[in-house]
Design a protein around this motif. Structure first.
Motif, PDB file in Angstrom:
ATOM      1  N   PHE A 151       5.943  15.178  16.016  1.00 23.31           N
ATOM      2  CA  PHE A 151       5.018  15.063  14.896  1.00 23.31           C
ATOM      3  C   PHE A 151       5.815  14.752  13.635  1.00 23.31           C
ATOM      4  O   PHE A 151       6.834  15.393  13.375  1.00 23.31           O
ATOM      5  CB  PHE A 151       4.261  16.379  14.649  1.00 23.31           C
ATOM      6  N   ASP A 152       5.364  13.779  12.855  1.00 18.28           N
ATOM      7  CA  ASP A 152       5.849  13.627  11.480  1.00 18.28           C
ATOM      8  C   ASP A 152       4.601  13.532  10.615  1.00 18.28           C
ATOM      9  O   ASP A 152       3.947  12.494  10.540  1.00 18.28           O
ATOM     10  CB  ASP A 152       6.715  12.380  11.304  1.00 18.28           C
ATOM     11  N   VAL A 153       4.256  14.646   9.978  1.00 15.27           N
ATOM     12  CA  VAL A 153       2.946  14.733   9.329  1.00 15.27           C
ATOM     13  C   VAL A 153       3.009  15.033   7.831  1.00 15.27           C
ATOM     14  O   VAL A 153       1.975  15.043   7.169  1.00 15.27           O
ATOM     15  CB  VAL A 153       2.074  15.806  10.027  1.00 15.27           C
ATOM     16  N   LEU A 154       4.190  15.297   7.296  1.00 16.93           N
ATOM     17  CA  LEU A 154       4.281  15.633   5.879  1.00 16.93           C
ATOM     18  C   LEU A 154       4.163  14.372   5.021  1.00 16.93           C
ATOM     19  O   LEU A 154       4.844  13.373   5.274  1.00 16.93           O
ATOM     20  CB  LEU A 154       5.604  16.347   5.575  1.00 16.93           C
ATOM     21  N   GLY A 155       3.298  14.405   3.995  1.00 18.96           N
ATOM     22  CA  GLY A 155       3.162  13.282   3.087  1.00 18.96           C
ATOM     23  C   GLY A 155       4.385  13.166   2.183  1.00 18.96           C
ATOM     24  O   GLY A 155       4.875  14.162   1.659  1.00 18.96           O
ATOM     25  N   ARG A 156       4.906  11.956   2.051  1.00 17.11           N
ATOM     26  CA  ARG A 156       6.051  11.700   1.173  1.00 17.11           C
ATOM     27  C   ARG A 156       5.818  10.403   0.415  1.00 17.11           C
ATOM     28  O   ARG A 156       5.084   9.529   0.879  1.00 17.11           O
ATOM     29  CB  ARG A 156       7.348  11.622   1.995  1.00 17.11           C
ATOM     30  N   LYS A 157       6.499  10.270  -0.725  1.00 19.91           N
ATOM     31  CA  LYS A 157       6.205   9.147  -1.617  1.00 19.91           C
ATOM     32  C   LYS A 157       6.578   7.794  -1.036  1.00 19.91           C
ATOM     33  O   LYS A 157       5.985   6.777  -1.394  1.00 19.91           O
ATOM     34  CB  LYS A 157       6.901   9.359  -2.963  1.00 19.91           C
ATOM     35  N   THR A 158       7.569   7.740  -0.162  1.00 21.51           N
ATOM     36  CA  THR A 158       7.990   6.445   0.389  1.00 21.51           C
ATOM     37  C   THR A 158       7.546   6.264   1.843  1.00 21.51           C
ATOM     38  O   THR A 158       8.057   5.394   2.545  1.00 21.51           O
ATOM     39  CB  THR A 158       9.518   6.288   0.308  1.00 21.51           C
ATOM     40  N   LYS A 159       6.601   7.087   2.257  1.00 20.14           N
ATOM     41  CA  LYS A 159       6.115   7.027   3.631  1.00 20.14           C
ATOM     42  C   LYS A 159       4.915   6.085   3.714  1.00 20.14           C
ATOM     43  O   LYS A 159       4.107   6.004   2.780  1.00 20.14           O
ATOM     44  CB  LYS A 159       5.709   8.434   4.082  1.00 20.14           C
ATOM     45  N   ARG A 160       4.805   5.368   4.818  1.00 16.58           N
ATOM     46  CA  ARG A 160       3.651   4.496   5.014  1.00 16.58           C
ATOM     47  C   ARG A 160       2.368   5.315   4.967  1.00 16.58           C
ATOM     48  O   ARG A 160       2.323   6.458   5.435  1.00 16.58           O
ATOM     49  CB  ARG A 160       3.762   3.784   6.362  1.00 16.58           C
ATOM     50  N   ALA A 161       1.312   4.733   4.401  1.00 22.61           N
ATOM     51  CA  ALA A 161       0.023   5.410   4.343  1.00 22.61           C
ATOM     52  C   ALA A 161      -0.606   5.474   5.729  1.00 22.61           C
ATOM     53  O   ALA A 161      -0.248   4.729   6.643  1.00 22.61           O
ATOM     54  CB  ALA A 161      -0.905   4.680   3.375  1.00 22.61           C
ATOM     55  N   GLY A 162      -1.577   6.393   5.883  1.00 22.34           N
ATOM     56  CA  GLY A 162      -2.368   6.443   7.108  1.00 22.34           C
ATOM     57  C   GLY A 162      -1.762   7.302   8.192  1.00 22.34           C
ATOM     58  O   GLY A 162      -0.848   8.105   7.961  1.00 22.34           O
ATOM     59  N   GLY A 163      -2.306   7.141   9.382  1.00 20.25           N
ATOM     60  CA  GLY A 163      -1.834   7.917  10.522  1.00 20.25           C
ATOM     61  C   GLY A 163      -2.085   7.163  11.813  1.00 20.25           C
ATOM     62  O   GLY A 163      -2.948   6.293  11.887  1.00 20.25           O
ATOM     63  N   ILE A 213       0.836  -1.208   0.000  1.00 17.65           N
ATOM     64  CA  ILE A 213       0.000   0.000   0.000  1.00 17.65           C
ATOM     65  C   ILE A 213       0.869   1.255   0.000  1.00 17.65           C
ATOM     66  O   ILE A 213       0.606   2.214  -0.745  1.00 17.65           O
ATOM     67  CB  ILE A 213      -0.941  -0.008   1.230  1.00 17.65           C
ATOM     68  N   ALA A 214       1.933   1.260   0.815  1.00 20.02           N
ATOM     69  CA  ALA A 214       2.808   2.442   0.881  1.00 20.02           C
ATOM     70  C   ALA A 214       3.533   2.676  -0.439  1.00 20.02           C
ATOM     71  O   ALA A 214       3.883   3.809  -0.770  1.00 20.02           O
ATOM     72  CB  ALA A 214       3.823   2.275   2.007  1.00 20.02           C
ATOM     73  N   GLY A 215       3.766   1.607  -1.180  1.00 17.28           N
ATOM     74  CA  GLY A 215       4.535   1.727  -2.418  1.00 17.28           C
ATOM     75  C   GLY A 215       3.716   2.069  -3.645  1.00 17.28           C
ATOM     76  O   GLY A 215       4.243   2.039  -4.766  1.00 17.28           O
ATOM     77  N   ALA A 216       2.447   2.402  -3.459  1.00 17.11           N
ATOM     78  CA  ALA A 216       1.601   2.751  -4.607  1.00 17.11           C
ATOM     79  C   ALA A 216       2.194   3.924  -5.377  1.00 17.11           C
ATOM     80  O   ALA A 216       2.580   4.938  -4.798  1.00 17.11           O
ATOM     81  CB  ALA A 216       0.195   3.098  -4.126  1.00 17.11           C
ATOM     82  N   LYS A 217       2.260   3.775  -6.693  1.00 19.53           N
ATOM     83  CA  LYS A 217       2.738   4.843  -7.573  1.00 19.53           C
ATOM     84  C   LYS A 217       1.690   5.036  -8.658  1.00 19.53           C
ATOM     85  O   LYS A 217       1.605   4.273  -9.616  1.00 19.53           O
ATOM     86  CB  LYS A 217       4.093   4.489  -8.173  1.00 19.53           C
ATOM     87  N   ILE A 218       0.861   6.068  -8.460  1.00 18.89           N
ATOM     88  CA  ILE A 218      -0.291   6.277  -9.326  1.00 18.89           C
ATOM     89  C   ILE A 218      -0.042   7.499 -10.214  1.00 18.89           C
ATOM     90  O   ILE A 218       0.059   8.627  -9.721  1.00 18.89           O
ATOM     91  CB  ILE A 218      -1.567   6.498  -8.481  1.00 18.89           C
ATOM     92  N   PRO A 219       0.069   7.310 -11.523  1.00 14.30           N
ATOM     93  CA  PRO A 219       0.246   8.461 -12.406  1.00 14.30           C
ATOM     94  C   PRO A 219      -1.067   9.233 -12.520  1.00 14.30           C
ATOM     95  O   PRO A 219      -2.114   8.669 -12.858  1.00 14.30           O
ATOM     96  CB  PRO A 219       0.632   7.818 -13.747  1.00 14.30           C
TER      97      PRO A 219
END
Length: 555
Positions: A315-327, A145-151
Motif C-alpha cells: 500500500f502507498d496511500v499517504l497524500g504527498r505534494k509531488t505524488k500523482r493524483a487519484g488512486g 494535474i499532479a503538480g497543482a499548487k493551490i494556496p
C-alpha cells in the motif's frame, strides 16, 4: 517480497524483441498442440518479467513525480511499450492461426482467442509513432494535474489534499475551496484544451490509419469489448435516462432538504449532512489495521490476501505534494503482488480505498494463482464489479472506521452509488460525441458537456463559476484524457454491485459465495455469461435498471 525491496532494472527491449521473435518462430514451427503450449508458457515468463519491471517503474514515478530517474524510465517505456505490444501481437497470431487451435482453446479458453481477434483489430505496427505520442500526452496531463499548487488557508495544496475543504460542513469554507480549486483549472485552461485537442486528433489518426471512420470503433477494441457493442451501451444509457435519472434527482432533492438549502450548488454536490460528511477516525496506519480486522473476519481468502498486502508493504496511500493524483490497483505478476496506490486525505474516500481498490487487489491476488495467464486478462467492466461490490460487502464492518457515524456513511455510500451512474453515463456519451465529431473546437466540446448536464444532472448549478460554469468539469476527469471509453465500465459494474447489495441484504453468505465465484471465474468466460452463472442480471437486459430502481425506492 516487500515492494521497496523489489529489484528494478530497465527492460532491454532489443533483447526482449530477440527473445520474442525466437518464441514466435518456435511457435510457428511447433509440431503439436502440446509443444506449442509449452512454448506459450515460456512467453508467460517473459511477459511477466517485462510487465513487472515496467509496473515497478510506473509506481515509483507516481509515488514521486519529481523523481528524475523514474521520470526518465517512464519516458523510456512510453517510447518502447507500443513496439513491444506489436511484437506480442505478432506472437499471439501464431496461436490464433495455429493448426492446433482446438487444443489451445481447450487449454486457455475461447475468451482468449476472441481477445486475440480484437487485439489484431486494435493494433498495427504503423501506429507505433502515434501511440508513443499519445503516451507522452497522457503523461503530460498527469504531470500537470499532479503538480497543482493551490494556496489555501495558509497552505500550498495539491488537488487531492483540497478534498477535505471541498466537502467541509461549513458552506463558506466549501465555497472558498471550490473557488481555489476551480482557479487552478482556469489558470491551466488553455493547456488542458491543447492536450485534449491533440489527443483527439492523435486517436482519430490512429483509427483512420486502421481503416475506421473514427476512434469509437478502435476505442471499443482497445477496451477489449468482447461480448457487447456500442448499441448495447446506448440501450443501457437509455435505461439510465428513463429510470435512474429521475430517481437520482429525487435523491438530490432529499439531500437538499436534509441540508436545509434553498438550492443545491456545485459546491454542495458532494456534501450529505449538515454536520459534514462522516470522516474516518484514526491515523492512516490505524485505518489500514482496521482493514486487516475486516478482511480477517470476512473470509479465509480475504484474510490471507490482506495479510500478504500488509506484510509486503503493498500500500502507498499517504497524500504527498509531488505524488500523482487519484488512486488505482496494479499488479506485478513475478511476485503475484497487487499494489494499491492512493492519496489519503482524511475523508471517507480513504476507506473507499480499503474497499474499492482492495476489491480489485483481492481478485488480482486470486487470479494470479491461475497458471493460465489469459484468465487474468479481465475486461474492465468485470474488474469494476469486483471493486464496487466489495464496497457494499464492507458495510458490516464500517463501524470500525466511522464509529457512531457508520449509518451515515452507509446511507451516503448507497446514495452516491446510485447518483454516480448518471454521471458516468454522461462521461461516456460525451466521449462518443467528441470522437464522432473530432473537428469540434474546445468551446464546442464544453458546450456539449453542458448540454449533457441538462439531461443527466439537471440539478447541477455552477453558480457562475468561471471554469466549471462554461462546461469544463470533465477536464478534471483523468479517464477522459488517459483511458477513453473506460468510464461506462464503472456504470455497468455499479449496476451489478447494486444487485449484490440487494442479495446481501437478503442472505449475506449466499451473496459472498456468488461474489467469490465471480472472482475465481476471472476471464475464463465472457462477462454476460459469468453474470448469469453467478445469478446476476445483465445491465443490458431490458428492465434491469427498472427492477433496481423499484427495489431502491422501497428502501
Amino acid at each position: 517480497m516487500k515492494f521497496k525491496d523489489m529489484p528494478y532494472e530497465r527492460v532491454d527491449f532489443e533483447e526482449v524483441a530477440k527473445q520474442l521473435k525466437e518464441l514466435t518462430e518456435a511457435s510457428k514451427a511447433a509440431k503439436s498442440g502440446e509443444e506449442q503450449f509449452a512454448i506459450h508458457q515460456k512467453f508467460y515468463k517473459l511477459d511477466d518479467w517485462v510487465s513487472t519491471l515496467y509496473t515497478i517503474a510506473n509506481i515509483r514515478f507516481d509515488i514521486d513525480t519529481s523523481d528524475a530517474f523514474y521520470e526518465k524510465e517512464t519516458e523510456y517505456y512510453n517510447e518502447q511499450i507500443p513496439g513491444y505490444q506489436n511484437l506480442v501481437l505478432e506472437y499471439r497470431k501464431t496461436l490464433f492461426c495455429s493448426p492446433y487451435r482446438a487444443y489451445l482453446e481447450e487449454k486457455i479458453g475461447p475468451v482468449a482467442f476472441r481477445n486475440m481477434e480484437i487485439a489484431q483489430k486494435a493494433m498495427d505496427e504503423k501506429l507505433i509513432p502515434l501511440m508513443q505520442e499519445e503516451n507522452a500526452l497522457t503523461t503530460e496531463y498527469n504531470k500537470l494535474i499532479a503538480g497543482a499548487k493551490i494556496p489555501f488557508q495558509g497552505e500550498e495544496l495539491n488537488l487531492s489534499l483540497m478534498r477535505p475543504y471541498l466537502i467541509n460542513g461549513d458552506r463558506s469554507v466549501r465555497i472558498a475551496a471550490w473557488k481555489a480549486y476551480s482557479g487552478f483549472f482556469e489558470a491551466n485552461a488553455d493547456k488542458l484544451d491543447e492536450i485534449y485537442d491533440k489527443l483527439v486528433k492523435n486517436r482519430t489518426a490512429q483509427a483512420q490509419a486502421m481503416g475506421y471512420q473514427n476512434y469509437v470503433e478502435l476505442g471499443y477494441y482497445r477496451m477489449g469489448r468482447n461480448c457487447y457493442d456500442k448499441q448495447d451501451v446506448e440501450a443501457f444509457r437509455s435505461q439510465v435516462k428513463e429510470y435512474l435519472v429521475p430517481f437520482a434527482e429525487a435523491l438530490h432533492e432529499r439531500r437538499r432538504q436534509r441540508l436545509g438549502l434553498e438550492k443545491l450548488q456545485c459546491y454542495d454536490s458532494a456534501v450529505y449532512f449538515t454536520d459534514g460528511n462522516p470522516a474516518p477516525f484514526g491515523t492512516p496506519e490505524e485505518i489500514l489495521e482496521a482493514g486487516r480486522t475486516m478482511y480477517g473476519e470476512l473470509s479465509g481468502e480475504t484474510a490471507e490476501f490482506y495479510n500478504f498486502m500488509m506484510e509486503n508493504e503493498l500500500f502507498d496511500v499517504l497524500g504527498r505534494k509531488t505524488k500523482r493524483a487519484g488512486g488505482y490497483m496494479t499488479y506485478m505478476p513475478v511476485y503475484n503482488s497487487p499494489f494499491v496506490f492512493a492519496n489519503f486525505n482524511g475523508t471517507s474516500g480513504d476507506v473507499d480505498v480499503i474497499t474499492h481498490e482492495c476489491g480489485h487487489a483481492f481478485q488480482g491476488y486470486i487470479a494470479g494463482k491461475d497458471p493460465i495467464r489469459e484468465h487474468a486478462e479481465i475486461g474492465m467492466e468485470t474488474a469494476e464489479v469486483h471493486s464496487m461490490s466489495m464496497e457494499f460487502f464492507a458495510h458490516r464492518w464500517i463501524p470500525l472506521f466511522f464509529g457512531d457515524r457508520a449509518k451515515d456513511y452507509c446511507d451516503m455510500h448507497l446514495e452516491d452509488a446510485v447518483t454516480f451512474i448518471p454521471y458516468g453515463c454522461m462521461v461516456d456519451e460525451f466521449q462518443h460525441i467528441v470522437y464522432e465529431n473530432p473537428g469540434m473546437t474546445p468551446d464546442e466540446r464544453h458546450a456539449a458537456w453542458l448540454s449533457l448536464e441538462k439531461i443527466y444532472r439537471p440539478h447541477m448549478d455552477y453558480d457562475g463559476d468561471a471554469f466549471f460554469g462554461k462546461g469544463g468539469f470533465w477536464q478534471k476527469q483523468s479517464h477522459i484524457y488517459c483511458s477513453p471509453f473506460y468510464y461506462i465500465d464503472y456504470c455497468l459494474a455499479q449496476t451489478c454491485a447494486l444487485q449484490y447489495k440487494a442479495k446481501m441484504d437478503e442472505d449475506f453468505a449466499s451473496a459472498w459465495e456468488s461474489y467469490l465465484k465471480l472472482c475465481k471465474l476471472s476471464a475464463s468466460d465472457f462477462f454476460t455469461n459469468m453474470l448469469a452463472e453467478v445469478g446476476l442480471d445483465s445491465p443490458f437486459e431490458p428492465g434491469c435498471l427498472k427492477n433496481i430502481v423499484d427495489r431502491l425506492e422501497k428502501q
